[in-house]
Design a protein around this motif. Structure first.
Motif, PDB file in Angstrom:
ATOM      1  N   ASP A  82      20.434  29.786  95.467  1.00 40.94           N
ATOM      2  CA  ASP A  82      21.187  29.563  94.236  1.00 40.94           C
ATOM      3  C   ASP A  82      22.251  30.638  94.044  1.00 40.94           C
ATOM      4  O   ASP A  82      22.241  31.405  93.063  1.00 40.94           O
ATOM      5  N   ALA A  83      23.196  30.718  94.973  1.00 38.31           N
ATOM      6  CA  ALA A  83      24.277  31.701  94.859  1.00 38.31           C
ATOM      7  C   ALA A  83      25.407  31.319  95.805  1.00 38.31           C
ATOM      8  O   ALA A  83      25.190  30.595  96.789  1.00 38.31           O
ATOM      9  N   ILE A  84      26.590  31.799  95.496  1.00 38.80           N
ATOM     10  CA  ILE A  84      27.775  31.569  96.325  1.00 38.80           C
ATOM     11  C   ILE A  84      28.114  32.865  97.046  1.00 38.80           C
ATOM     12  O   ILE A  84      28.037  33.955  96.471  1.00 38.80           O
ATOM     13  N   PHE A  85      28.524  32.740  98.316  1.00 46.19           N
ATOM     14  CA  PHE A  85      28.853  33.911  99.120  1.00 46.19           C
ATOM     15  C   PHE A  85      30.198  33.695  99.804  1.00 46.19           C
ATOM     16  O   PHE A  85      30.682  32.567  99.917  1.00 46.19           O
ATOM     17  N   THR A  86      30.785  34.794 100.252  1.00 46.49           N
ATOM     18  CA  THR A  86      32.077  34.728 100.930  1.00 46.49           C
ATOM     19  C   THR A  86      31.893  34.992 102.416  1.00 46.49           C
ATOM     20  O   THR A  86      30.910  35.613 102.837  1.00 46.49           O
ATOM     21  N   ILE A  87      32.851  34.526 103.174  1.00 40.52           N
ATOM     22  CA  ILE A  87      32.883  34.789 104.609  1.00 40.52           C
ATOM     23  C   ILE A  87      34.318  35.127 104.965  1.00 40.52           C
ATOM     24  O   ILE A  87      35.265  34.518 104.442  1.00 40.52           O
ATOM     25  N   GLY A  96      15.732  38.196  93.214  1.00 44.18           N
ATOM     26  CA  GLY A  96      16.902  38.600  93.989  1.00 44.18           C
ATOM     27  C   GLY A  96      18.161  37.820  93.717  1.00 44.18           C
ATOM     28  O   GLY A  96      19.070  38.292  93.043  1.00 44.18           O
ATOM     29  N   TYR A  97      18.215  36.568  94.187  1.00 41.70           N
ATOM     30  CA  TYR A  97      19.475  35.832  94.191  1.00 41.70           C
ATOM     31  C   TYR A  97      19.995  35.520  92.786  1.00 41.70           C
ATOM     32  O   TYR A  97      21.200  35.504  92.562  1.00 41.70           O
ATOM     33  N   HIS A  98      19.090  35.271  91.835  1.00 39.98           N
ATOM     34  CA  HIS A  98      19.536  34.978  90.470  1.00 39.98           C
ATOM     35  C   HIS A  98      20.106  36.206  89.770  1.00 39.98           C
ATOM     36  O   HIS A  98      20.717  36.080  88.704  1.00 39.98           O
ATOM     37  N   LYS A  99      19.918  37.381  90.335  1.00 41.26           N
ATOM     38  CA  LYS A  99      20.453  38.608  89.740  1.00 41.26           C
ATOM     39  C   LYS A  99      21.863  38.917  90.222  1.00 41.26           C
ATOM     40  O   LYS A  99      22.499  39.854  89.723  1.00 41.26           O
ATOM     41  N   LEU A 100      22.336  38.138  91.216  1.00 37.38           N
ATOM     42  CA  LEU A 100      23.690  38.362  91.733  1.00 37.38           C
ATOM     43  C   LEU A 100      24.734  37.831  90.758  1.00 37.38           C
ATOM     44  O   LEU A 100      24.501  36.816  90.087  1.00 37.38           O
ATOM     45  N   SER A 112      19.542  28.106  88.254  1.00 40.06           N
ATOM     46  CA  SER A 112      18.627  27.083  88.736  1.00 40.06           C
ATOM     47  C   SER A 112      19.143  25.673  88.499  1.00 40.06           C
ATOM     48  O   SER A 112      18.646  24.722  89.078  1.00 40.06           O
ATOM     49  N   ASN A 113      20.162  25.519  87.633  1.00 38.56           N
ATOM     50  CA  ASN A 113      20.774  24.217  87.382  1.00 38.56           C
ATOM     51  C   ASN A 113      22.168  24.426  86.807  1.00 38.56           C
ATOM     52  O   ASN A 113      22.574  25.561  86.523  1.00 38.56           O
ATOM     53  N   SER A 114      22.892  23.328  86.618  1.00 33.44           N
ATOM     54  CA  SER A 114      24.291  23.422  86.174  1.00 33.44           C
ATOM     55  C   SER A 114      24.432  23.971  84.757  1.00 33.44           C
ATOM     56  O   SER A 114      25.502  24.448  84.386  1.00 33.44           O
ATOM     57  N   LYS A 115      23.363  23.891  83.945  1.00 33.75           N
ATOM     58  CA  LYS A 115      23.416  24.370  82.564  1.00 33.75           C
ATOM     59  C   LYS A 115      22.796  25.755  82.392  1.00 33.75           C
ATOM     60  O   LYS A 115      22.684  26.248  81.273  1.00 33.75           O
ATOM     61  N   ASP A 116      22.400  26.375  83.490  1.00 32.92           N
ATOM     62  CA  ASP A 116      21.793  27.705  83.426  1.00 32.92           C
ATOM     63  C   ASP A 116      22.829  28.706  82.908  1.00 32.92           C
ATOM     64  O   ASP A 116      23.931  28.812  83.463  1.00 32.92           O
ATOM     65  N   PRO A 117      22.516  29.467  81.851  1.00 29.67           N
ATOM     66  CA  PRO A 117      23.498  30.420  81.310  1.00 29.67           C
ATOM     67  C   PRO A 117      23.873  31.535  82.280  1.00 29.67           C
ATOM     68  O   PRO A 117      24.901  32.193  82.091  1.00 29.67           O
ATOM     69  N   ARG A 118      23.057  31.729  83.317  1.00 24.38           N
ATOM     70  CA  ARG A 118      23.397  32.758  84.312  1.00 24.38           C
ATOM     71  C   ARG A 118      24.530  32.305  85.221  1.00 24.38           C
ATOM     72  O   ARG A 118      25.100  33.127  85.950  1.00 24.38           O
ATOM     73  N   ARG A 119      24.858  31.045  85.183  1.00 20.05           N
ATOM     74  CA  ARG A 119      25.937  30.505  86.015  1.00 20.05           C
ATOM     75  C   ARG A 119      27.273  30.779  85.333  1.00 20.05           C
ATOM     76  O   ARG A 119      27.655  30.122  84.370  1.00 20.05           O
ATOM     77  N   GLN A 120      28.002  31.762  85.830  1.00 23.16           N
ATOM     78  CA  GLN A 120      29.265  32.176  85.232  1.00 23.16           C
ATOM     79  C   GLN A 120      30.340  32.269  86.323  1.00 23.16           C
ATOM     80  O   GLN A 120      30.541  33.316  86.928  1.00 23.16           O
ATOM     81  N   SER A 121      31.008  31.151  86.593  1.00 26.22           N
ATOM     82  CA  SER A 121      32.086  31.098  87.610  1.00 26.22           C
ATOM     83  C   SER A 121      31.641  31.766  88.912  1.00 26.22           C
ATOM     84  O   SER A 121      32.201  32.791  89.328  1.00 26.22           O
ATOM     85  N   PRO A 122      30.623  31.222  89.580  1.00 27.84           N
ATOM     86  CA  PRO A 122      30.070  31.904  90.756  1.00 27.84           C
ATOM     87  C   PRO A 122      31.068  32.104  91.893  1.00 27.84           C
ATOM     88  O   PRO A 122      31.034  33.146  92.559  1.00 27.84           O
ATOM     89  N   GLU A 123      31.963  31.141  92.130  1.00 34.04           N
ATOM     90  CA  GLU A 123      32.926  31.305  93.221  1.00 34.04           C
ATOM     91  C   GLU A 123      33.890  32.446  92.925  1.00 34.04           C
ATOM     92  O   GLU A 123      34.209  33.248  93.810  1.00 34.04           O
ATOM     93  N   ALA A 124      34.368  32.516  91.682  1.00 30.02           N
ATOM     94  CA  ALA A 124      35.293  33.595  91.310  1.00 30.02           C
ATOM     95  C   ALA A 124      34.599  34.954  91.416  1.00 30.02           C
ATOM     96  O   ALA A 124      35.202  35.939  91.889  1.00 30.02           O
ATOM     97  N   ALA A 153      32.060  35.694  93.383  1.00 28.44           N
ATOM     98  CA  ALA A 153      31.829  35.997  94.796  1.00 28.44           C
ATOM     99  C   ALA A 153      33.075  36.606  95.427  1.00 28.44           C
ATOM    100  O   ALA A 153      32.981  37.561  96.216  1.00 28.44           O
ATOM    101  N   ARG A 154      34.244  36.056  95.075  1.00 26.08           N
ATOM    102  CA  ARG A 154      35.507  36.604  95.612  1.00 26.08           C
ATOM    103  C   ARG A 154      35.796  37.980  95.017  1.00 26.08           C
ATOM    104  O   ARG A 154      36.218  38.909  95.722  1.00 26.08           O
ATOM    105  N   LYS A 155      35.594  38.108  93.706  1.00 26.80           N
ATOM    106  CA  LYS A 155      35.929  39.358  93.034  1.00 26.80           C
ATOM    107  C   LYS A 155      35.131  40.526  93.596  1.00 26.80           C
ATOM    108  O   LYS A 155      35.684  41.608  93.850  1.00 26.80           O
ATOM    109  N   TYR A 156      33.837  40.331  93.794  1.00 26.19           N
ATOM    110  CA  TYR A 156      32.978  41.415  94.267  1.00 26.19           C
ATOM    111  C   TYR A 156      32.721  41.352  95.767  1.00 26.19           C
ATOM    112  O   TYR A 156      31.947  42.158  96.292  1.00 26.19           O
ATOM    113  N   ASN A 157      33.354  40.385  96.440  1.00 25.36           N
ATOM    114  CA  ASN A 157      33.218  40.226  97.894  1.00 25.36           C
ATOM    115  C   ASN A 157      31.743  40.228  98.312  1.00 25.36           C
ATOM    116  O   ASN A 157      31.300  41.005  99.158  1.00 25.36           O
TER     117      ASN A 157
END
Length: 644
Positions: free
Chosen positions: A239-244, A385-389, A395-407, A409-413
């Motif tokens: 449940d997280a987005i990563f960069t390559i 672990g992963y939910h703390k990133l 865990s779902n689309s309405k989870d308040p921890r979901r805050q622009s994950p792609e942005a 991931a890029r910002k913090y590489n």
């Protein structure tokens, strides 16, 4: 004589010691005495300790009632168990009441009675019965809501009754509730009789799947207590987005986000120890990824260099083979996994059987509860672990921890390399923490103690410990060639020709079938065996296919593009350069991510390769020259300029 004929004629169960018991104290006082008298009479008769006349004198129960009670005791419940002493409880109803008399008639006191009337009414009006059942099961075409309330079903029930010509003076419309309470009892009974089907229809697939699981006492016979007796395998999308990050043909470094990667795990059931894991960057994991995970679980653990500041291994490392010598090259007896296509691949089943030597239990389709241990572990890794990133998707689309994950991931590489290091430490810490499921021992502590208590585990034989054997499979191919046209013998595998000096000088092998041992991670060479089992030697792929390390998946991807006429190359051209050029020219995210994954997973393709190198497959110097010429990566040597 009467007793013997009754039992034999009815083919009855006479072992009263196995009958279900009754807690007499729960019965009302006046019923307790009745029950005990009945039980005494039945026991005396079934154990042949008194005559019928004596039983009647002792208990007051006559011959006819005694035989009736015995038959009740020997009857079977709906679940297939004998009623036993339960049948002696006063006023206990053993069968549902089926009304025989007409519905709308009065009794001797001039009152209408409706016992069993609703069931009889539905039997006489099958159209209404079908409507009620379909509404309850959400099978009606006009139902738009997830499930209907009983009162809403009742409204349609009353309307259907009127359409059938039922008047207000007839049942059920002549009752105060117009059959509402009877309808509710009927639907409740329907739910009890068809629990899983009703739950699925009214509360969703997940609830229905859980409802289908039967917890029986037979499961206690399969308690797993020994390390490596049984392991569970499964895959989970993190449940997280990563960069390559990758390098373009112009030398620019590009950062791109990828789809949520897969985490594949193997966990020991008895000790809850994670034996191995593998991270897959593709949208779906393949049989090769499954084998990679199996290989890592069996092989001795290797230290992974850590680059994240402050991230370090625990003092005891946290992996079984690092602190328990017996766990090095240890293998399991049974593997549990789901029915995913990759898990059921022939190569996976072959490796598990021939190399690991274990049984495979795929379990019921779409039943993750049968692998509950590993499912709970995934949830624990997410929360710890992963939910703390910052880049978590929650865990779902309405989870308040979901805050622009792609942005984020890029910002913090937050890169794939970071994911690999974080996963390594998360699993190491998990293996060393107390676990409530194993009496607050740590998984590794539990394994160590069990092994010290002489719990024997199998270890992989020395001859099967090669890394290559886990990722290899056997294939059959006929030797091609032609004496008439002077075509020397060769093997064709996955659109590429293979040969060596022995095969090339053995025309008698043409049309003979050879057995090939293929390593799916490196197709440059293939080991070949003659029909009698003797080894022919190592066959090398023709051209660049025999110089640059590449996987079976990559070769298939390249030739698929060629079949689709999206790329083209001759025997002398470098197919890898052309494939990289194709991905670079397609200026879309999918191609860029493929290019990045290729650079991350198979960096050998980006190693220096000379265009001027001789491709004579029998020359060892050709490979040495190819690995030492030029310091410029292959992707920088493309003759055409490519712009994203």
């Amino acid at each position: 004589m009467v007793r013997k004929s009754l039992i034999e004629r009815e083919n009855l169960e006479v072992n009263i010691s196995s009958w279900p018991q009754v807690n007499v104290e729960n019965l009302p006082e006046k019923n307790q005495e009745i029950f005990l008298k009945r039980k005494q009479a039945v026991d005396l008769y079934m154990t042949d300790k008194a005559t019928i006349q004596d039983i009647t004198k002792l208990t007051g129960i006559n011959r006819v009632d005694l035989f009736r009670l015995i038959r009740r005791c020997l009857d079977y419940d709906i679940d297939g168990t004998v009623y036993g002493y339960r049948a002696l409880i006063p006023f206990k109803r053993m069968k549902s009441y089926d009304r025989s008399k007409p519905i709308n008639i009065e009794d001797k006191l001039g009152k209408e009675t409706f016992s069993g009337a609703f069931i009889k009414f539905l039997a006489e009006h099958p159209t209404i019965a079908k409507l009620v059942i379909n509404l309850y099961l959400n099978k009606s075409q006009d139902v738009k809501r997830p499930r209907m309330r009983i009162i809403d079903i009742h409204d349609k029930f009353v309307r259907a009754c009127r359409n059938e010509g039922i008047t207000e003076e007839q049942y059920p419309l002549n009752t105060n509730s117009k059959g509402l309470r009877s309808l509710g009892r009927f639907l409740k009974r329907l739910q009890n009789d068809h629990f899983a089907e009703i739950v699925t229809a009214r509360f969703g697939v997940d609830a229905g799947r859980r409802a289908k699981i039967l917890r029986t006492t037979n499961q206690s016979k399969n308690i797993i207590t020994r390390p490596y007796q049984q392991v569970q395998f499964d895959g989970h999308k993190i449940d997280a987005i990563f960069t390559i990050t990758y390098t373009t043909p112009l030398g620019h470094r590009i950062q791109e986000t990828i789809d949520r990667p897969w985490l594949l795990l193997l966990i020991d059931v008895a000790t809850r120890t994670v034996l191995g894991y593998h991270i897959c960057l593709e949208k779906e994991y393949s049989s090769t990824d499954v084998l990679q995970c199996i290989k890592r679980a069996a092989m001795p653990w290797r230290v992974k260099p850590l680059s994240i500041h402050g991230l370090r291994y625990p003092e005891q490392i946290g992996y079984a083979s690092a602190i328990i010598s017996e766990a090095s090259w240890a293998v399991w007896d049974e593997l549990l996994f789901d029915n995913a296509k990759a898990n059921l691949a022939n190569i996976v089943k072959d490796r598990l059987k021939r190399v690991i030597g274990c049984d495979v239990n795929a379990g019921p389709v779409n039943m993750p509860e049968y692998r509950g241990i590993i499912e709970r572990l995934f949830g624990l890794l997410e929360e710890n672990g992963y939910h703390k990133l910052p880049s978590t998707t929650g865990s779902n689309s309405k989870d308040p921890r979901r805050q622009s994950p792609e942005a984020k991931a890029r910002k913090y590489n937050i890169s794939i390399e970071h994911l690999e290091e974080l996963t390594e430490i998360l699993i190491a810490n998990y293996n060393l923490r107390p676990h409530s499921g194993i009496e607050n021992f740590s998984p590794l502590g539990s394994m160590k103690q069990k092994i010290e208590n002489n719990e024997l585990i199998r270890q992989l034989p020395e001859e099967k410990r090669s890394e290559l054997i886990f990722l290899s499979f056997q294939a059959k191919r006929n030797v091609a060639g032609s004496v008439e046209y002077g075509k020397r013998p060769y093997i064709q595998f996955e659109n590429v020709t293979y040969h060596n000096s022995i095969l090339s000088t053995s025309p008698w092998l043409i049309n003979k079938e050879l057995t090939l041992l293929v390593n799916v991670d490196d197709l440059r060479t293939i080991r070949a065996f003659l029909p009698d089992g003797s080894e022919l030697g190592i066959l090398k792929a023709h051209g660049h296919w025999g110089i640059i390390p590449h996987s079976l998946r990559l070769r298939k991807a390249i030739f698929k593009l060629k079949r689709d006429q999206k790329i083209n190359f001759s025997a002398d051209e470098n197919p890898f350069e052309i494939y990289i050029e194709y991905l670079a020219k397609n200026n879309d995210k999918t191609s860029r991510v493929k290019l990045a994954k290729l650079q991350h997973q198979q960096p050998e393709i980006y190693q220096p390769v000379s265009h001027k190198t001789s491709l004579d497959q029998n020359s060892l110097s050709a490979k040495e020259d190819a690995s030492n010429t030029h310091n410029m990566p292959i992707i920088k040597k493309l003759k055409r300029t490519i712009v994203f």
